[in-house]
Motif scaffolding. Structure first.
Motif, short mmCIF file in Angstrom:
data_model
loop_
_atom_site.label_atom_id
_atom_site.label_comp_id
_atom_site.label_asym_id
_atom_site.label_seq_id
_atom_site.Cartn_x
_atom_site.Cartn_y
_atom_site.Cartn_z
N SER A 443 5.42 -7.12 8.99
CA SER A 443 4.92 -7.50 7.19
C SER A 443 5.35 -8.07 6.39
N HIS A 461 -0.39 -8.40 -3.07
CA HIS A 461 -1.30 -7.15 -2.96
C HIS A 461 0.21 -6.18 -1.24
N SER A 462 1.04 -7.07 -0.81
CA SER A 462 2.38 -6.41 -0.29
C SER A 462 2.49 -5.95 -1.20
N SER A 464 2.20 -3.89 -3.86
CA SER A 464 1.51 -3.55 -4.81
C SER A 464 1.13 -1.88 -3.77
N ASN A 465 1.67 -2.48 -2.64
CA ASN A 465 1.97 -1.15 -1.39
C ASN A 465 3.21 -1.12 -1.35
N PRO A 467 5.73 1.41 -0.30
CA PRO A 467 6.26 2.52 -0.52
C PRO A 467 7.77 3.07 -1.71
#
Length: 506
Positions: A443, A461-462, A464-465, A467
């Motif tokens: 990741s 992209h990562s 924005s995701n 948590p």
């Protein structure tokens, strides 16, 4: 078995330490070995040895020892880290691995040919080949030990204490297996080839030949018992991805520690030396090592890329196939003047490769050290989502920052998302459901922008995701800080030339 009178002349005695020192130079020039997976191992070693004393890590990691064929450096760390400290211990293990590997090459050459051949000198740079550059430490240690054990076994069989050879091989074989199963298989291949050649030369054929080879080397099969237990516990791990294209890539990627053209020419030079040595006369070819080289080639062609979930299985064998082939050759029948020319050429090749590797290591170490000051602003026990930015397209030079987050675990007792879990390969388990899917390798690996063929997500992209509630800090490295834009509120607390740290606002 072809026997040789072992040389102990003064020149030979001087050559050993000189060659060993040369092989150590790249590691002596850096603060910490800049090997891709080694920083991840460092984090795991901190969990392994100090989890009970680090309450900050206990909610996120557990470590359960298992008997597996992949414990070489782990056991040494367990023994020495409390005495020397974790990072010095790891650095010492890496250095010892290379010295053992070089010693194994020189010892085999001496046992087979009675001297250090120029071909053995040409083989020495291969200890810094792709598998080592990637940081496969247990694997590299097991292969180094396998070569030393093989040389010692050859010596025992040629000595007056030959009856001790089976007992020695039984104990040594289990030890090599415990370091890494690949080294055990390699040791079996070497010993089996030597025995096969010796018994064939004696005139044995058919069942008698098989029985005598088993009598010589069968004690190595003792490792099958713990292996069956180990692999039962890792059932379901993939064994896939056999690819001709990948094998071609591995063949030209023997060296990955210099400019691509230099690495390609170096690999081509060794291939040409091996081909010329096996074809031209009066270069002698040792039958046992020729058989071993053929078995190595067959194993390389048969192995898929992934075995029991572990990737790069076939790639790991390439440099050792070349080592075995080079150790098969001897120029003892050549004129003295030609032997001197060959030795000078071999030393020049060794110097060229050690120089290229040293330059590569120093440059990578500078990059690593430039990013480690980020740890000064990360508090102990922080929950860090860590991103290592890769370049788009195929990159010849390996990224030393890919598992830099391991330093945050080791030095700051922080959680980072670049540890890997693999059934039967290591004893580490990650427990952090709130952070899914940013809690384990890969990741942390991203690209700076969308790349269709990279197989990695873009950094944006990562981000924005992520948590946000699961993490306290974001550490990004391998990119200019000005190129980073966060999609949520966070405070920049550190920046370097190729890295930046944010504290997530609550």
């Amino acid at each position: 078995m072809q026997k040789a009178t072992i040389s102990f002349n003064p020149r030979e005695r001087l050559l050993w330490p000189v060659l060993l020192f040369a092989c150590a130079v790249p590691l002596l020039l850096v603060e910490f070995p800049p090997l891709v997976d080694l920083f991840g191992h460092l984090g795991r070693y901190a969990i392994q040895t100090q989890l009970a004393e680090r309450p900050e890590l206990q909610p996120y990691f557990s470590y359960q020892w298992q008997l597996v064929g992949n414990l070489g450096a782990d056991l040494v760390v367990e023994l020495l880290a409390p005495i020397l400290g974790l990072e010095p211990t790891v650095g010492l293990i890496v250095l010892a691995t290379q010295l053992l590997a070089a010693s194994g090459i020189l010892a085999i050459s001496t046992a087979l040919h009675g001297r250090i051949t120029p071909f053995a000198v040409c083989a020495l740079p291969l200890i810094y080949a792709f598998p080592f550059q990637y940081g496969f430490l247990n694997f590299s240690l097991s292969m180094a030990l396998a070569m030393l054990v093989f040389a010692a076994w050859l010596h025992l069989r040629q000595s007056q204490v030959a009856l001790r050879a089976p007992l020695f091989l039984a104990v040594a074989g289990l030890t090599v297996w415990l370091c890494h199963a690949f080294g055990w298989a390699f040791l079996g291949l070497l010993c089996g080839s030597a025995s096969l050649h010796a018994r064939w030369t004696e005139g044995l054929r058919g069942a008698d030949l098989v029985l005598r080879v088993l009598s010589d080397c069968g004690v190595l099969l003792l490792a099958i018992v713990p292996m069956l237990v180990w692999r039962t516990g890792s059932a379901g791990a993939d064994t896939t991805e056999w690819s001709v294209l990948l094998k071609i890539v591995w063949l030209v990627s023997v060296f990955r520690s210099g400019p691509p053209m230099l690495d390609w020419l170096s690999a081509g030079f060794l291939a040409a030396v091996v081909l010329a040595g096996f074809v031209l006369r009066p270069v002698r070819v040792h039958g046992a090592m020729a058989i071993a080289a053929l078995f190595c080639i067959g194993a390389f062609m048969a192995l898929p890329a992934r075995v029991f979930g572990s990737f790069y299985a076939d790639m790991r064998l390439v440099p050792y196939t070349l080592i075995v082939a080079l150790l098969a050759l001897s120029g003892s029948d050549l004129s003295r003047s030609l032997q001197r020319v060959m030795f000078v050429a071999a030393l020049a090749f060794l110097g060229l490769r050690i120089g290229a590797t040293s330059v590569d290591f120093v440059d990578k170490d500078r990059l690593v050290q430039a990013n480690l000051p980020a740890l000064d602003v990360i508090p102990r026990g922080a929950r860090v989502v860590n991103f290592a930015v890769e370049q788009c397209g195929f990159q010849w030079r390996l990224n030393p920052l890919r598992h830099l987050g391991g330093f945050a675990i080791a030095r700051r007792s922080a959680f980072t998302n670049d540890q890997w879990e693999m059934a039967g390969a290591n004893a580490l388990t990650v427990h952090y459901p709130e952070g899914e899917s940013f809690v384990r390798d890969p990741s942390q690996s991203v690209v700076s922008v969308e790349c269709a063929d990279s197989g990695l997500p873009a950094l944006a992209h990562s981000l924005s995701n992520v948590p946000r509630d699961a993490f306290t800090h974001i550490w990004i490295h391998g990119i200019e800080p000005d190129a980073v834009a966060l999609p949520f509120p966070a405070s920049e607390i550190w920046r370097g030339e190729s890295g930046i740290v944010f504290e997530i606002n609550r």
